[in-house]
Design a protein around this motif. Structure first.
Motif, short mmCIF file in Angstrom:
data_model
loop_
_atom_site.label_atom_id
_atom_site.label_comp_id
_atom_site.label_asym_id
_atom_site.label_seq_id
_atom_site.Cartn_x
_atom_site.Cartn_y
_atom_site.Cartn_z
N GLY A 1 38.11 25.36 37.43
CA GLY A 1 38.03 25.91 39.12
C GLY A 1 38.40 27.24 39.24
O GLY A 1 38.54 28.39 39.56
N LYS A 2 39.61 27.50 38.11
CA LYS A 2 40.47 28.78 38.46
C LYS A 2 40.35 29.26 37.03
O LYS A 2 40.89 30.77 37.42
CB LYS A 2 41.95 28.93 38.74
N GLY A 3 40.23 29.14 36.19
CA GLY A 3 40.43 29.70 34.97
C GLY A 3 38.76 30.46 34.12
O GLY A 3 39.52 31.42 34.08
N LEU B 1 34.97 31.08 34.11
CA LEU B 1 33.72 31.46 35.09
C LEU B 1 32.59 30.41 33.55
O LEU B 1 31.91 31.04 32.81
CB LEU B 1 33.49 33.25 34.31
N LYS C 1 29.85 32.11 32.36
CA LYS C 1 29.66 32.90 31.09
C LYS C 1 29.80 32.96 29.54
O LYS C 1 30.18 31.94 30.00
CB LYS C 1 30.59 34.74 32.03
N LEU D 1 37.52 38.94 31.01
CA LEU D 1 37.03 39.15 32.77
C LEU D 1 37.95 40.68 33.47
O LEU D 1 37.18 41.27 34.11
CB LEU D 1 37.42 38.36 33.30
N ILE E 1 32.41 49.85 29.83
CA ILE E 1 32.92 48.95 28.76
C ILE E 1 31.92 49.52 27.62
O ILE E 1 31.32 49.96 27.33
CB ILE E 1 32.18 47.90 29.33
N ARG F 1 31.21 43.70 36.09
CA ARG F 1 31.93 42.26 36.33
C ARG F 1 32.77 41.57 36.63
O ARG F 1 32.30 40.85 36.93
CB ARG F 1 32.70 42.82 34.00
N HIS F 2 33.89 42.86 36.89
CA HIS F 2 33.87 41.94 38.37
C HIS F 2 33.06 41.51 39.53
O HIS F 2 33.68 40.47 40.51
CB HIS F 2 35.21 43.11 38.58
N ALA G 1 29.95 40.55 38.95
CA ALA G 1 29.67 39.13 38.87
C ALA G 1 30.89 38.09 39.14
O ALA G 1 30.17 36.52 38.58
CB ALA G 1 29.07 39.33 37.45
N ALA G 2 31.95 38.22 38.47
CA ALA G 2 32.66 37.45 37.75
C ALA G 2 32.76 36.88 40.01
O ALA G 2 33.04 35.89 39.92
CB ALA G 2 34.07 37.94 37.93
N SER H 1 30.75 34.50 40.10
CA SER H 1 30.65 33.50 39.75
C SER H 1 31.07 32.19 40.58
O SER H 1 31.11 31.05 39.85
CB SER H 1 30.92 33.41 38.55
N ASN H 2 32.31 32.90 40.27
CA ASN H 2 33.65 32.20 41.10
C ASN H 2 34.76 32.86 41.72
O ASN H 2 35.93 33.51 40.78
CB ASN H 2 34.27 30.57 40.49
N VAL I 1 38.67 32.40 39.94
CA VAL I 1 38.95 32.44 39.05
C VAL I 1 39.04 34.38 38.99
O VAL I 1 39.78 34.78 37.97
CB VAL I 1 37.10 32.17 37.88
N ALA I 2 38.38 35.19 39.48
CA ALA I 2 38.34 35.76 39.56
C ALA I 2 39.67 36.51 40.03
O ALA I 2 40.74 37.52 39.87
CB ALA I 2 37.31 37.50 40.69
N GLY J 1 26.90 35.98 40.88
CA GLY J 1 27.61 35.63 39.12
C GLY J 1 26.19 35.75 38.97
O GLY J 1 26.70 36.54 37.80
N PHE J 2 25.71 35.82 39.06
CA PHE J 2 24.71 37.00 38.35
C PHE J 2 23.80 38.15 38.53
O PHE J 2 22.80 37.53 39.78
CB PHE J 2 23.99 36.20 37.49
#
Lengths: 498, 332
Positions: A338-340, A342, A345, A353, A364, B205-206, B208-209, B212-213, B216-217, B279-280
């Protein structure tokens, strides 16, 4: 004839086989304990028998006949699962929860009075004084467990499955629960329960089944196994080998971080401690004691205040989440999915990340990222065939290794490991322990929050105990035993606070 | 265990390939269809016309890609465009007596448009992120506000650009270099920038992150709030850019300016393969999506098969079909 007979039961999630051929039988009026480490497959086994998860392969027979799939079918036959995560509606009353889905009717109307009367009776039997009309949200966690149990008993089960029924109960509450189980058994009911508390297993179970990595390694009468034997069977090797040697500690090192009277609304009500470079500090406490919340508050992940906060000797305000990261304070979440990570991906997006950019600017650098990824895969021995495939497809252990690798980028001074070995296999577990010991040997500070006391004792230099949002005690050296920790966690030793 | 892993990988590969090529295949099919329906379709005039017209919504759709990839939504782009067009014209008309009908006035008008886009996008972003209003509701609200303010300023009619200024600004839409129109060049530049930002930069990237969730970000020390607000600001600036190119074409702003552009932009993004739930995202896909929509309209205009009045129905149906296909493609 056995009440429940399980044969050759297998179950896989994604690519991970969780149950690898379970044979098990439960007799009428028998209490069977399932013990094993987190991730050994106890909960999955319970859920399959309870009809919540379809079996992958193998047969289930109940009272001599095959068991059709589904929760409703299982409950109709008399199998009821009491969940580990509470399966209750917080906005309904206790009575409404007990009768949820099978409300008693009087004509077209709900028979509220009747349901409340019966609920009161059932709760009284369980030694719980919660009023049947009270909203669940207004009751204590231990009452929730009793309501959950009353709900299960209200379904008139022949076989009661209980997943960690005592995890959130105090000692007197446990006693009432045991008395209840005893009464249920005396009436011919059977019970299968899981527990991490091996002393209570010995007390109330007739037989014990030890699970390890999805297999039953031993079934024996409870009297035939000592607690130590059970623990050794669970782990699968002498306990002493599991933990790496504790790195030597620089006892006179200046604290990396000091906090006094840390508070976070609703969860943390005054936590104070100091953390030094090169030490591994364990954090113990019951579920709901605010362990996780305390460190989330410290690292800017939830609103918080502190009486005083010092980092490397300098007083300053509590950092925000991003700030904490740039200051070298990292947090490995207990909620991997849930938090760690994705889950949709690939490895690279997850590992990098936070700080994807490697060319100095905002762009990048693909090649540099690939090098970093391969390095991490090698160092943490992450097994993944396809670097680009979603990490959802990895096993729990490999996901956890990836999460550890991600959290340790680029090189934090303080790492908080929250339940770092929950739901991972024994090999990955040892890997995580070695990482923690290695960090401490390099002079970093590691905090380990864990519900497994053996883990804390085996791994940490000292253990801080939390209770009801406060730090209530600390044990180290000779005094670092399960009994000492439990006494602090239960609030029996508050007077002796040092 | 290893077998399953292999299957997962193959499926992901096949799915990925199909998903990537899908919009391009559709685009090619439409070109063939168009050529079959009317020989004039492939003529340079028609093609250039379609491309230039698509460029306006295309620029907006680049911004929309960022918003949707981060898990947001912006329904206000059409209204925002109308408001920006109106106020930009007003600003230029007001400056006219002082600065004359020259490029200074036009450039200042363009600057005003960009600033306004920044503010409108910022407003949306703050409402959603800091105000905690659901993106659908917040931008539905500003959608009403923006268009209503324009209607009020225009007193229900239209706001016309001064004729002298019109002739000065005309080349912004109709001009070009080496036969490529300025709108198309602008789209090209914006989409290349957008693709690089989304694919090759940490910011992307951020984005999309977060889509996605978000949790998590947040736990990964991503500045979630800032990035989310920024996606709406990018959207606002894209709308402003599209509008300032579009204004010289019409020479006026009316309450109907930019009507249903949000539908076109969101449809284009989804057709292009960006996940509607975030997310994408891929910018080039959105541009292809806009071209697909533009071609469909063009083919309807050139053929007698279906009334061009049904164009909106096609767009609406396409967005629904695209989302259905997206959900099918998802595992589990």
């Amino acid at each position: 004839m056995a009440l429940l007979a399980v044969q050759g039961l297998r179950k896989s999630f994604e690519t991970t086989e969780v149950l690898k051929g379970i044979d098990l039988s439960v007799g009428r009026g028998e209490v069977l304990a399932l013990v094993g480490e987190n991730g050994a497959g106890k909960s999955t086994l319970m859920r399959v028998v309870g009809g919540y998860t379809p079996p992958g392969a193998g047969t289930l027979a109940f009272e001599g006949g095959p068991l059709p799939g589904g929760v409703d079918a299982a409950e109709a036959r008399g199998i009821v699962l009491v969940h580990q995560e509470f399966n209750l509606a917080p906005h309904l009353s206790a009575a409404e929860n007990v009768f949820l889905g099978r409300e008693r009717m009087r004509g077209p109307f709900i028979d509220r009075a009747g349901m409340e009367r019966d609920t009161r009776q059932a709760l009284t039997l369980l030694g719980c004084s919660a009023p049947p009309r009270a909203r669940l949200a207004d009751l204590a966690v231990s009452d929730w467990q009793m309501v959950e149990l009353a709900k299960a008993l209200n379904r008139r089960p022949k076989l009661l499955l209980m997943d960690e029924p005592t995890a959130v109960l105090s000692a007197p509450e446990c006693e009432r629960l045991f008395a209840c189980i005893e009464a249920f058994r005396a009436n011919g009911g059977s019970v299968v329960f899981t527990s991490h508390k091996l002393d209570e297993v010995k007390r109330i179970a007739d037989r014990v089944a030890v699970l390890r990595d999805g297999e039953i390694v031993r079934i024996a009468p409870a009297g035939a196994l000592t607690e130590h034997e059970m623990a050794t069977l669970m782990v699968g090797r002498p306990l002493s080998d599991l933990y790496p040697e504790k790195p030597g500690r620089l006892s006179d090192a200046a604290p990396l971080l000091e906090v006094e009277d840390l508070r976070s609304p609703g969860h943390v009500r005054g936590a104070s401690f100091a953390l030094r470079p090169g030490e591994i500090v364990g954090i113990a406490g019951l579920v709901g004691s605010g362990r996780t919340e305390c460190f989330e508050a410290l690292l800017g992940l939830r609103p918080a205040t502190a009486g005083r906060f010092r980092l490397r000797g300098a007083e300053r305000a509590l950092p925000g989440a991003r700030e904490a990261w740039t200051l070298g304070l990292a947090y490995l979440t207990e909620d991997r999915k849930g938090k760690g990570l994705l889950l949709d991906k690939g490895l690279r997006e997850n590992l990098l990340l936070t700080d994807g950019a490697l060319s100095g600017g905002p762009m990048i650098d693909d090649n540099a990222e690939r090098v970093v990824l391969e390095e991490a895969v090698a160092v943490f021995s992450i097994r993944a065939r396809d670097r680009g495939a979603p990490v959802r497809a990895l096993s729990g252990g490999n996901q956890q290794k990836l999460l550890v690798a991600k959290t340790l980028r680029p090189g934090p001074e303080l790492v908080v490991f929250d339940e770092p070995t929950r739901g991972v296999d024994i090999g990955s577990k040892q890997g995580v322990y070695r990482v923690i010991a290695g960090l401490a040997a390099q002079g970093r500070c590691c905090v380990v929050i864990s519900s497994e006391m053996a883990e804390l004792i085996g791994l940490c230099h000292r253990v801080i105990v939390m209770r009801r949002g406060r730090t209530v005690g600390e044990v180290a050296g000779e005094r670092m035993t399960e009994q000492e920790i439990v006494r602090f966690a239960m609030g029996l030793e508050e007077a002796a606070y040092v | 265990m290893s077998d399953t892993a292999l299957v997962v990988r193959e499926r992901a590969g096949l799915r990925g390939a199909l998903g990537a090529a899908g919009p391009l295949v559709a685009l090619l099919a439409l070109v063939l269809l168009g050529a079959a329906v009317n020989p004039a379709f492939l003529g340079p005039d028609n093609i250039s016309n379609v491309l230039t017209r698509s460029a306006i919504v295309g620029i907006i759709a680049v911004g929309t890609t960022f918003v949707i990839t981060a898990g947001g939504l912006d329904l206000s782009v059409g209204s925002m465009s109308a408001l920006i067009a109106g106020l930009m014209i007003l600003a230029m008309n007001t400056l006219l007596p002082f600065l004359g009908a020259g490029w200074t006035t036009v450039l200042l008008g363009m600057g005003a448009a960009l600033l306004l886009g920044l503010l409108c996008g910022g407003l949306n972003g703050l409402l959603v992120v800091k105000g905690g209003v659901d993106a659908f509701i917040a931008t539905l609200g500003t959608m009403g506000v923006f268009r209503s303010v324009l209607t009020w300023v225009a007193n229900g009619g239209s706001i016309s650009l001064d004729f002298g200024l019109r002739s000065v600004a005309r080349p912004i839409y109709y001009g070009g270099v080496f036969g490529v129109s300025f709108p198309l060049l602008a789209l090209l530049a914006v989409s290349v920038l957008g693709e690089v930002a989304l694919r090759r930069m940490r910011f992307g990237r951020h984005v999309a992150a977060i889509g996605s969730n978000r949790e998590v970000a947040r736990y990964s020390a991503v500045r979630v709030d800032r990035v989310r607000v920024l996606t709406y600001v990018i959207q606002g600036v894209c709308v402003a850019l599209a509008t300032l190119i579009y204004v010289p074409r019409l020479g006026a702003a009316t309450p109907a300016t930019g009507l249903m552009w949000e539908l076109e932009a969101i449809a284009a993004v989804v057709i292009g393969g960006t996940a509607l739930n975030g997310g994408f995202g891929r910018v080039w896909g959105s541009v292809v999506g806009v071209l697909i929509l533009g071609l469909i309209q063009n083919i309807l205009n050139l053929s007698n098969l279906v009334s061009p009045y049904l164009n909106g129905a096609f767009q609406g149906a396409i967005i629904i079909i695209a989302v259905v296909l997206q959900q099918r493609r998802k595992p589990r």
